[in-house]
Design a protein around this motif. Sequence first.
Motif, PDB file in Angstrom:
ATOM      1  N   VAL A   7       6.326   5.510  10.493  1.00 50.77           N
ATOM      2  CA  VAL A   7       6.641   5.097   9.125  1.00 50.77           C
ATOM      3  C   VAL A   7       7.944   4.310   9.078  1.00 50.77           C
ATOM      4  CG1 VAL A   7       7.752   7.307   8.494  1.00 50.77           C
ATOM      5  CG2 VAL A   7       6.757   5.850   6.720  1.00 50.77           C
TER       6      VAL A   7
ATOM      7  N   ALA B  59       4.487   9.970   3.266  1.00 47.70           N
ATOM      8  CA  ALA B  59       4.220   9.429   4.604  1.00 47.70           C
ATOM      9  C   ALA B  59       5.146  10.073   5.626  1.00 47.70           C
ATOM     10  CB  ALA B  59       4.408   7.907   4.595  1.00 47.70           C
TER      11      ALA B  59
ATOM     12  N   PHE C 153       9.478   0.776  -9.412  1.00 47.55           N
ATOM     13  CA  PHE C 153       8.429   0.725  -8.381  1.00 47.55           C
ATOM     14  C   PHE C 153       7.607   2.007  -8.429  1.00 47.55           C
ATOM     15  CE2 PHE C 153      12.407  -1.116  -6.358  1.00 47.55           C
ATOM     16  CZ  PHE C 153      12.126  -2.437  -6.682  1.00 47.55           C
TER      17      PHE C 153
ATOM     18  N   LEU D 151       8.436  -4.164   6.648  1.00 51.94           N
ATOM     19  CA  LEU D 151       8.189  -4.611   5.274  1.00 51.94           C
ATOM     20  C   LEU D 151       9.480  -4.869   4.489  1.00 51.94           C
ATOM     21  CD1 LEU D 151       5.245  -2.183   4.432  1.00 51.94           C
ATOM     22  CD2 LEU D 151       5.076  -4.630   4.943  1.00 51.94           C
TER      23      LEU D 151
ATOM     24  N   SER E 145      14.123   2.801   6.140  1.00 50.34           N
ATOM     25  CA  SER E 145      13.505   2.530   7.445  1.00 50.34           C
ATOM     26  C   SER E 145      14.264   3.140   8.617  1.00 50.34           C
ATOM     27  CB  SER E 145      13.376   1.020   7.662  1.00 50.34           C
ATOM     28  OG  SER E 145      14.645   0.436   7.889  1.00 50.34           O
TER      29      SER E 145
ATOM     30  N   SER F 262       1.420   1.036  -2.474  1.00 56.98           N
ATOM     31  CA  SER F 262       2.582   1.189  -3.349  1.00 56.98           C
ATOM     32  C   SER F 262       3.656   0.156  -3.011  1.00 56.98           C
ATOM     33  CB  SER F 262       3.135   2.618  -3.300  1.00 56.98           C
ATOM     34  OG  SER F 262       3.742   2.866  -2.061  1.00 56.98           O
ATOM     35  N   VAL F 263       3.792  -0.204  -1.737  1.00 56.59           N
ATOM     36  CA  VAL F 263       4.750  -1.258  -1.372  1.00 56.59           C
ATOM     37  C   VAL F 263       4.292  -2.602  -1.940  1.00 56.59           C
ATOM     38  CG1 VAL F 263       5.725  -2.582   0.540  1.00 56.59           C
ATOM     39  CG2 VAL F 263       5.589  -0.097   0.711  1.00 56.59           C
TER      40      VAL F 263
ATOM     41  N   LEU G   8      -3.039   6.955   8.186  1.00 55.98           N
ATOM     42  CA  LEU G   8      -1.782   7.612   8.565  1.00 55.98           C
ATOM     43  C   LEU G   8      -0.926   7.969   7.363  1.00 55.98           C
ATOM     44  CD1 LEU G   8      -0.671   5.323  11.535  1.00 55.98           C
ATOM     45  CD2 LEU G   8      -1.303   7.737  11.721  1.00 55.98           C
ATOM     46  N   PHE G   9      -0.811   6.991   6.447  1.00 58.81           N
ATOM     47  CA  PHE G   9       0.139   7.115   5.325  1.00 58.81           C
ATOM     48  C   PHE G   9      -0.568   6.755   4.024  1.00 58.81           C
ATOM     49  CE2 PHE G   9       2.586   5.113   8.983  1.00 58.81           C
ATOM     50  CZ  PHE G   9       3.066   6.313   9.481  1.00 58.81           C
TER      51      PHE G   9
ATOM     52  N   LEU H 118       6.341   4.428  -5.385  1.00 59.73           N
ATOM     53  CA  LEU H 118       6.834   4.011  -4.067  1.00 59.73           C
ATOM     54  C   LEU H 118       7.584   5.133  -3.352  1.00 59.73           C
ATOM     55  CD1 LEU H 118       7.205   1.743  -1.970  1.00 59.73           C
ATOM     56  CD2 LEU H 118       9.324   1.130  -3.142  1.00 59.73           C
TER      57      LEU H 118
ATOM     58  N   SER I 232       5.299   7.923  -2.209  1.00 62.03           N
ATOM     59  CA  SER I 232       4.411   7.602  -1.080  1.00 62.03           C
ATOM     60  C   SER I 232       5.198   7.520   0.226  1.00 62.03           C
ATOM     61  CB  SER I 232       3.617   6.321  -1.339  1.00 62.03           C
ATOM     62  OG  SER I 232       4.466   5.205  -1.320  1.00 62.03           O
TER      63      SER I 232
ATOM     64  N   LEU J 107      13.347  -0.475   0.971  1.00 61.09           N
ATOM     65  CA  LEU J 107      12.562  -0.253   2.195  1.00 61.09           C
ATOM     66  C   LEU J 107      13.471  -0.268   3.420  1.00 61.09           C
ATOM     67  CD1 LEU J 107       9.431  -2.472   1.417  1.00 61.09           C
ATOM     68  CD2 LEU J 107       9.625   0.015   1.241  1.00 61.09           C
TER      69      LEU J 107
ATOM     70  N   GLN K 292       3.959  12.394   8.769  1.00 59.71           N
ATOM     71  CA  GLN K 292       4.344  12.040  10.143  1.00 59.71           C
ATOM     72  C   GLN K 292       5.087  13.182  10.814  1.00 59.71           C
ATOM     73  OE1 GLN K 292       5.797   8.040  11.319  1.00 59.71           O
ATOM     74  NE2 GLN K 292       7.717   9.070  11.771  1.00 59.71           N
TER      75      GLN K 292
ATOM     76  N   LEU L 209       8.240   0.571   7.473  1.00 62.72           N
ATOM     77  CA  LEU L 209       9.173   0.263   6.385  1.00 62.72           C
ATOM     78  C   LEU L 209      10.141  -0.848   6.804  1.00 62.72           C
ATOM     79  CD1 LEU L 209       9.958   3.882   5.120  1.00 62.72           C
ATOM     80  CD2 LEU L 209       8.420   2.193   4.084  1.00 62.72           C
TER      81      LEU L 209
ATOM     82  N   ALA M 191       4.846  -2.581  -5.629  1.00 66.52           N
ATOM     83  CA  ALA M 191       6.274  -2.730  -5.952  1.00 66.52           C
ATOM     84  C   ALA M 191       6.708  -4.175  -5.783  1.00 66.52           C
ATOM     85  CB  ALA M 191       7.104  -1.814  -5.053  1.00 66.52           C
TER      86      ALA M 191
ATOM     87  N   GLY N  82      -1.761   5.621   0.675  1.00 65.70           N
ATOM     88  CA  GLY N  82      -1.119   5.054  -0.506  1.00 65.70           C
ATOM     89  C   GLY N  82       0.140   4.266  -0.244  1.00 65.70           C
ATOM     90  N   LEU N  83       0.688   4.342   0.978  1.00 67.25           N
ATOM     91  CA  LEU N  83       1.980   3.694   1.232  1.00 67.25           C
ATOM     92  C   LEU N  83       1.897   2.179   1.093  1.00 67.25           C
ATOM     93  CD1 LEU N  83       4.955   3.960   2.079  1.00 67.25           C
ATOM     94  CD2 LEU N  83       4.211   3.777   4.452  1.00 67.25           C
TER      95      LEU N  83
END
Lengths: 115, 115
Positions: A19, B104, B94, A26, B27, A100-101, A93-94, B97, B100, B23, B108, A23, A104, A96-97
């Motif tokens: 993750v 995530a 957002f 992105l 990260s 949602s990004v 894996l995640f 966001l 999520s 993000l 993980q 992130l 946003a 909705g992630l």
Amino acid sequence: MTSNAARVLAHPSREEIRVEGVLHALSDPVRLRIVRHLATAADELACSRFELPVSKSTSTHHFRVLRESGVISQFYRGTAKLSCVRAEDLDTLFPGLLDSVLGAAALQAERLGKS
Amino acid sequence: MTSNAARVLAHPSREEIRVEGVLHALSDPVRLRIVRHLATAADELACSRFELPVSKSTSTHHFRVLRESGVISQFYRGTAKLSCVRAEDLDTLFPGLLDSVLGAAALQAERLGKS
């Protein structure tokens, strides 16, 4: 066969995707723009079809970061390098992630008057 | 009054918060851990209550990145620097966001056998 094999690009397996890496990938405006574009496309897109405000080598770097983090997959078809979002891997894996990004980013673009 | 005013920390307004910055802030594994911890806390937490695998100056840096990106707010109460997640600001800008990303990260951690 050898020359084809050499042109297969390395990707993390689904289990290797993290993750934090997603992130980070992105968190750059150009990479986010690439992913938004890919996510709305009906099928895979050639890198050369992207009009990005950066040099070719910088663009290649951004695509590599996206690929190595597991956000996109890339493969050759003839001389074209094609890209698509690994939506199924990411959603598994995640959940909705990615959505949602992207949501946003779309809201922010609307708020700031950009597409 | 002057000494108190000097200890007010700078924060972006809600309108200044950018998804790319959020993000990026999330990260990093240490920063993600801080935010997961803060998000589950009933009220604001003092920075000194975090047991992080980094030096004090690195920890201060991570909290500053989180504050300057708009993910957390920080303020002084006496000599303690307290932090909390700007959940309302983030959810307004957002929707979904933050949840999520936290979801995530939790999935993980569970998958990798970490808390």
